[in-house]
Structure formats: C-alpha cells, structure tokens
Enzyme design. Sequence first.
Site, mmCIF file in Angstrom:
data_model
loop_
_atom_site.group_PDB
_atom_site.id
_atom_site.type_symbol
_atom_site.label_atom_id
_atom_site.label_comp_id
_atom_site.label_asym_id
_atom_site.label_seq_id
_atom_site.Cartn_x
_atom_site.Cartn_y
_atom_site.Cartn_z
ATOM 1 N N TYR A 43 0.832 -1.214 0.000
ATOM 2 C CA TYR A 43 0.000 0.000 0.000
ATOM 3 C C TYR A 43 0.860 1.256 0.000
ATOM 4 O O TYR A 43 0.636 2.189 -0.773
ATOM 5 C CB TYR A 43 -0.924 -0.018 1.219
ATOM 6 C CG TYR A 43 -1.750 1.235 1.397
ATOM 7 C CD1 TYR A 43 -2.837 1.485 0.572
ATOM 8 C CD2 TYR A 43 -1.443 2.156 2.398
ATOM 9 C CE1 TYR A 43 -3.603 2.632 0.741
ATOM 10 C CE2 TYR A 43 -2.207 3.294 2.575
ATOM 11 C CZ TYR A 43 -3.283 3.529 1.745
ATOM 12 O OH TYR A 43 -4.037 4.669 1.900
ATOM 13 N N LYS A 65 1.026 4.208 -2.968
ATOM 14 C CA LYS A 65 0.719 5.620 -2.732
ATOM 15 C C LYS A 65 1.929 6.510 -3.024
ATOM 16 O O LYS A 65 1.768 7.651 -3.494
ATOM 17 C CB LYS A 65 0.235 5.815 -1.295
ATOM 18 C CG LYS A 65 -1.140 5.217 -1.029
ATOM 19 C CD LYS A 65 -2.215 5.791 -1.946
ATOM 20 C CE LYS A 65 -3.612 5.391 -1.504
ATOM 21 N NZ LYS A 65 -4.669 5.914 -2.414
#
Length: 268
Positions: free
Chosen positions: A157, A161
């Site tokens: 994750y 990002k």
Amino acid sequence: MDLRLTGRVAVVTGASKGIGLAVTRTLLDEGARVAAVSRKAGAELDALAGPDLLHVPSDLMDPDAPAAAVERAVEAFGRLDVLVNNAGGPPPGASLPRFGFLTPSDDDWRDMFEFNLFAVVRAVRAAIPHLLRSDAASVVNVSSGNGRRPGPMNFDYNAAKAALNNLTKGLSEEYAPQGVRVNSVSPGPVRTPWWTDEGGAADIIAGATGSDRDAVLDGGAAEMMALTTGRLATPQEVADMVVLLASPRSASTTGADVAVDSGFLKEI
C-alpha cells in the site's frame, strides 16, 4: 466562500462511503453535478439522489471500468471539469494493516497497485481529453501519508501511494501549462468504514496489541501513530480540502500534496 463550482461536472471514485461520500456531498452542496463511481450505491449515497447526481456502478479492478465511468459522466452531463480519484485502500477482499514485508504475496502486490495506482492512471487517461476542454479543470488524487512515511507494515500500500504521489507531480508538470491542475491530498488515519467495519483496521490493530476496537478508535490508534490532534480525522475534514483544491479558488495550486493527517507526518 463561493468555491465557484456551480454547474461544474465532477467524477468522484469510491463515492459511496467515507471520504468519497463526503466529497460527493460537498460538491453537490457547492452546486456541482457529480458522477459518483462505486461498486454499489448504498443508503447514504442514495439519500443524495437528485438531478445533479448520477451513480455509475463500477468495479475499478476491471481495466475497462475507469474509462467507461468517465464516458458515462460526459454522456450524462455533457462535459467534465473535475476528476477526484478517491477510490483506494485495501482492494476488494483484502484487509489492512498487514504486518511485515513477507506477508503480502505477489498477487497482493498486483491487486494493491491495480486498485491504488493503475485505476487512477486509466481514469486520468480517459479524463484528460475532456478536461482540456474545460476552462477550470482539476484532478485531485487522494493519496496517503503512508506514501511519504515508510514503516514495517503495509509495504504494498505504501509503495502504491508513493507511486501515486510521483504520478501526481508528473501530471501537473505536463498538464498545468495546458490548464489542468493536478494535486493530491494525503490523509492520515480517517474514521471511515476501512477502520470501523467489522474486521477492519480497528479490529486488526486491537487483535495485534491486545486491546479492543473501541479503545483503538477512541485514542489507541492516535497514540500509536503519534497523532498531534489526539484523534483520527473525519471524512468531511479531508473532503473540504479535496473540494477546495478542485475549485477555481485554488487556481495557482498545482503539483501540491496537502496533508490532512492529524499531525501524522513529522517531516519538514
């Protein structure tokens, strides 16, 4: 303050709950017309029904879905001025946080990037020809403070990002001179269903720390993450910044990443 969004057309992904729902509601309150993209509508989004709201059922894990959603919005409203890439976080069927680098598999990594990066790439690619015809176009990508603050959890994750932040800067460099501003908003932990749903982040952290979900939500998570405000942010607090960046009131703001994170990021 009038944000000068009356009559503007926006596409918002992940619009049925959390930050996306708050963004959708705020844009409607400001007089915009909104194509709300999500797999299902849900009662809270249904409550906003009216002539200025179009729900576009869409699974953004499908490579064809982002472009189809953009085209449906233009077909319905005749133009496009704002794209808010809000959908992100755990892909369908996944739960975060995940602890340790060895935990996510190759498939986990692929799904994470599919949902948090590639879906954005595809939505922007589809939106750009329409945005270039607007006199006040804006793209706002919802990123995360984790994209700038590595740690020993959520490796997939965090990396997705970080890539989104890089993409945002690059898009701004290319398209701001052509009239399309591109910015990102990086929330910290926000009290959304990602945290509050059964089996969500609050339950996972409670299980890992020997606490309980209410203690995590009411202060434990804030203490663990050293949040300066002592609490998780609300979806509306993030939505307010997203809509401000989407507005022509932010005409000289582009390539920026704005933290709405309760003091999560400490770096200068």
